[in-house]
Design an enzyme around this catalytic site. Structure first.
Site, PDB file in Angstrom:
ATOM      1  N   GLU A 122       0.801  -1.228   0.000  1.00 32.75           N
ATOM      2  CA  GLU A 122       0.000   0.000   0.000  1.00 32.75           C
ATOM      3  C   GLU A 122       0.834   1.278   0.000  1.00 32.75           C
ATOM      4  OE1 GLU A 122      -2.821  -0.247   3.192  1.00 32.75           O
ATOM      5  OE2 GLU A 122      -4.182  -1.450   1.999  1.00 32.75           O
ATOM      6  N   GLU A 128      -6.847  -7.813  -0.470  1.00 37.65           N
ATOM      7  CA  GLU A 128      -7.420  -7.543   0.857  1.00 37.65           C
ATOM      8  C   GLU A 128      -8.823  -6.979   0.705  1.00 37.65           C
ATOM      9  OE1 GLU A 128      -5.270  -5.293   3.826  1.00 37.65           O
ATOM     10  OE2 GLU A 128      -3.351  -5.903   2.948  1.00 37.65           O
TER      11      GLU A 128
HETATM   12  C1  GAL Z   1      -4.876  -2.694   4.951  1.00 35.33           C
HETATM   13  C2  GAL Z   1      -3.462  -3.130   5.314  1.00 35.33           C
HETATM   14  C3  GAL Z   1      -3.459  -4.263   6.310  1.00 35.33           C
HETATM   15  C4  GAL Z   1      -4.425  -3.990   7.409  1.00 35.33           C
HETATM   16  C5  GAL Z   1      -5.762  -3.817   6.800  1.00 35.33           C
HETATM   17  C6  GAL Z   1      -6.853  -3.674   7.806  1.00 35.33           C
HETATM   18  O1  GAL Z   1      -4.883  -1.411   4.466  1.00 35.33           O
HETATM   19  O2  GAL Z   1      -2.765  -3.520   4.178  1.00 35.33           O
HETATM   20  O3  GAL Z   1      -2.179  -4.452   6.829  1.00 35.33           O
HETATM   21  O4  GAL Z   1      -4.049  -2.848   8.106  1.00 35.33           O
HETATM   22  O5  GAL Z   1      -5.746  -2.661   5.994  1.00 35.33           O
HETATM   23  O6  GAL Z   1      -8.076  -3.855   7.182  1.00 35.33           O
END
Ligand code: GAL
Length: 764
Positions: A411, A473
């Site tokens: 990210e 994710e």
């Molecule tokens: C994302 C990140 C993860 C975690 C997640 C929580 O942005 O890559 O490490 O923080 O959010 O939903």
């Protein structure tokens, strides 16, 4: 040789602790993997483990090391290490997730006692990835992965990349790069064998390692290896005194492929000979498979596989990342066998080698990435990140489970030059795998092969229009969920995971999705639910499933396991609007459910094909179980059918009483090496074995035998569940037995028995 035992540890360092004659009488004896600080499972301050400590170990070299070169190998020290031998500094390493090694040939005394001291800096140093900004996880501290003493000849095999090529055609072959360190002479030769268990499948040897000559020979065991021998010496890729021998073994005969259901593994044995005598041997394990992202999704061995998986942090309650092989491996078993995932992402760093070994053995695909989270540091920081790409790939290139290298800081913003470089390193070292780079912005510059995107939009995937799209994710912080949350929230958590996988199933161009995340994890104050936990897992921090785990599980074929997981606890008043619960969600891989309340048939359900038609097994919904406020509340029975046949039945108690207390260990046998451990899970259930999310109670523990409790005692249940780990003491000689008695305040006592086998002694 393993060097895990017999270390001395004194907590926060004092002056002189790395010197040879320092008085370490007050230090405690510890075994690696070790955390610099044991912590509560939540609500602690990360500054508690952010300090500099020193580990010390005495050792006498075993016989037979004369004339050999010696290396100290560290698989992982969090976060920076300076290593001393007999008071003299031998090297410094920055980075907690990648291995490092120092040559100590000249530092060790061959006859006397040697003192190794490791100064470990576990502070969040902004000059080392992932630090410099803020990160949503904790890194903990200590020498938390294995330590080795490596004894090798003057010229030795440093690494081997055994790369299967064209595995689906008769022209398949194994290209082997043998990395040699030290001076090569005309007397050195290299041989490679491919072994199926103890059976040799193919052999190529002995080829002169230096110069261009050599011929294939010694084809045994029915292997038909002809030609292709291409041995080149002198290609200097790893530094001074390094060379690479490239060998190619044709494998036209039958090879069993590594696949999700049949993860077949082979051993590759590389031998270095000098004057015809074996002087060094390097073994690695491989699998033959073709893994490819295309515009029409992900293909494994030519078959489309829709990726369905979860992100994993390798952290645990109490000890951070310092869990031994068995416990790290257990996560892979949970992901594959309990959550029925076909892929895991090692967010956000190279994970335990033991976890990856288990993924190879179980048939669980892996997307592995370099350490980092949103922040990109200065030029020196980027150097370390680039080095991390190479270290990750050189450590893990033989794992068949790994199908994608993550070469971008998770990210992070675009940084053209930096990411051109990380991609080039990835492609140059391993041209058999694609690269990914996890982003959260569709507009970001794409330099990687696969468009790996964190898309947390709960309702719709924005039109990706990016070929080779993998959602890396979703869910996560958009909807943290705990065991004790009410029915509506728990159901919505399940629905969101189901919904995204359903959307990803709507089009072949989507390779699939890796949800955030498998297990709840400890985090900084800037994230999480206020108690240093992100409750983002489909399972809790102890790896105990929440309702959303039932969704993942229900996607497996009923031939593998019939699954019926109600996504709710059975109660009339635990939701808004009263008279509930409704509507209800049930995850199952059945084709019909019948629901009875108090013995009376209330509903017959079919999977919701209309809204979740892209899933192998859509969830079931009903709003027909409404209770009448004030009327008697009954048990709920759910019968599951497949092709008209009753295959599963579950009854949820309407009594509202905690009836049973369970204490179960993952393993009945451990090894007495001072670090082997197993989880013991505590659960309170109704009379039918269903979770009781509001159950409490302090569980009093008594451990007898050669081991100790990793965790709190008494252990206070949260959400009706919890766990501690039982770790062995060193047992050499006769076997022992650990007896753990767990007493719930009003549900009685359970006894867990674990046999402890004696450990092999460490050689020095
Ligand atoms: C994302 C990140 C993860 C975690 C997640 C929580 O942005 O890559 O490490 O923080 O959010 O939903």
């Amino acid at each position: 040789m393993s060097l895990n035992r017999g270390w001395l540890y004194g907590g926060e360092t004092v002056a002189g602790a790395t010197q040879r004659d320092f008085d370490d009488g007050a230090f405690e004896r510890v075994t690696i993997p070790h955390t610099n600080k044991v912590l509560p499972w939540h609500s602690f301050d990360d500054r508690e483990y952010q300090f500099v400590s020193v580990y010390r170990r005495r050792l006498r070299l075993p016989a037979g090391t004369e004339g050999k070169r010696l290396f100290l190998d560290f698989d992982g020290v969090m976060t920076a290490a300076t290593v001393f031998v007999n008071g003299q500094e031998v090297g410094k390493y920055l980075g907690g997730y990648t291995p490092f090694s120092f040559e100590v040939t000249e530092h060790f005394e061959r006859d006397g006692e040697n003192v190794v001291a490791v100064e470990v800096d576990s502070t969040e140093r902004g000059d080392i990835p992932p630090f410099g900004g803020r990160i949503d996880y904790l890194t903990f501290g200590g020498i938390y992965r294995d330590v080795w003493l490596r004894v090798v000849p003057q010229t030795f095999v440093e690494n081997v990349f055994a790369k299967p090529v064209d595995v689906l055609s008769d022209g398949r072959r194994l290209d082997v790069r043998v990395f040699l360190e030290g001076e090569l002479t005309a007397r050195h030769e290299v041989a490679v064998e491919v072994m199926d268990g103890e059976k040799m499948v193919a052999r190529l040897g002995s080829l002169a390692a230096l110069g261009m000559t050599g011929g294939a020979q010694g084809m045994t065991g029915g292997a038909d290896v002809t030609g292709g021998a291409d041995v080149t010496g002198g290609a200097d890729v790893t530094g001074d005194g390094s060379s690479v021998a490239n060998l190619s073994l044709p494998l036209p005969g039958a090879i069993r492929l590594w696949d999700l259901d049949t993860p077949e593994l082979y051993r590759v044995v590389v031998t270095l000979l000098e004057g015809g005598q074996e002087v060094d041997r390097y073994e690695t394990r491989i699998g033959f498979r073709e893994a490819k992202f295309t515009e029409l999704g992900f293909f494994l061995n030519g078959q489309r596989v829709k990726l369905r998986g979860l992100n994993r942090h390798q952290t645990y309650p109490y000890v951070g990342q310092a869990m031994p092989a068995r416990v790290q491996r257990r996560d892979a078993e949970i992901l594959k066998n309990e959550l029925k995932c076909n892929v895991a992402r090692t967010s956000h760093y190279p994970q335990s080698p033991h976890f990856l070994d288990a993924c190879d053995e179980l048939g669980l695909l892996v997307f592995e990435e370099i350490p980092g989270w949103q922040h990109i540091g200065d030029a020196a920081w980027k150097e370390i990140a680039c080095r991390n790409v190479a270290e990750m790939i050189r450590r893990d290139w033989n794992h068949p489970s790994i199908m994608l290298w993550g070469v971008r800081i998770n990210e992070s913003k675009d940084d053209h030059d930096f990411y051109v470089r990380t991609n080039a390193i990835g492609h140059e070292l391993d041209d058999s795998r694609q690269t990914g780079g996890v982003r959260f912005n569709y507009q970001s510059e794409r330099l990687e092969d696969v468009f790996t995107m964190n898309d947390f939009q709960p309702h719709e995937l924005r039109e990706p229009n990016h070929p080779l799209y993998l959602n890396t994710e979703f869910a996560g912080h958009m909807f943290p969920t705990k065991h004790i949350d009410n029915v509506e929230r728990v159901i919505e958590h399940v629905r969101r995971h189901a919904h995204v996988h359903n959307m990803l199933g709507s089009d072949d161009q989507y390779a699939g999705g890796i949800g955030w995340c498998a297990f709840d994890y400890n985090t900084h104050a800037d994230f999480g639910s206020g108690d240093r936990i992100c409750y983002h897992g489909v399972s809790d921090i102890f790896r105990i499933p929440k309702a959303a785990a039932g969704f993942y599980k229900s996607q497996c074929d009923p031939q593998e396991e019939v699954v019926l997981e109600p996504a709710f606890q059975w109660a009339i008043g635990d939701q808004s609007e009263g008279g509930g619960p409704r509507p209800l969600l049930i995850c199952a891989n059945c084709d019909r459910l019948k629901l009875y309340v108090g013995g009376e048939l209330k509903a017959e359900l079919e999977p919701d094909h209309e809204r979740f038609g892209n899933l192998a097994h859509p969830p079931f919904f009903t709003d027909r179980l409404q209770g009448v406020w004030g009327a008697k509340w009954h048990d709920l029975r759910i019968d599951g059918y497949l092709n008209g046949e009753l295959v599963v039945s579950r009854t949820l108690s309407g009594a509202g009483v905690d009836r049973q207390f369970h204490a179960e260990a993952d393993d009945a046998q451990l090894v007495g090496d001072g670090s082997d451990a197993t989880r013991v899970v505590f659960r309170v259930t109704d009379e039918h074995g269903n979770p009781r999310p509001f159950a409490t109670g302090a569980v009093a523990l008594l451990l007898e035998g050669p081991g100790e409790i990793v965790g709190e005692n008494p252990f206070a249940l949260a959400g009706g569940v919890g766990a501690i780990w039982v770790k062995t003491h060193e047992v050499e000689g006769g076997a022992g037995t650990i007896r753990l008695t767990a007493r719930h305040p009003y549900l009685g006592e359970r006894v867990v028995t674990i046999e402890v086998a004696p450990a092999e002694p460490e050689l020095c």
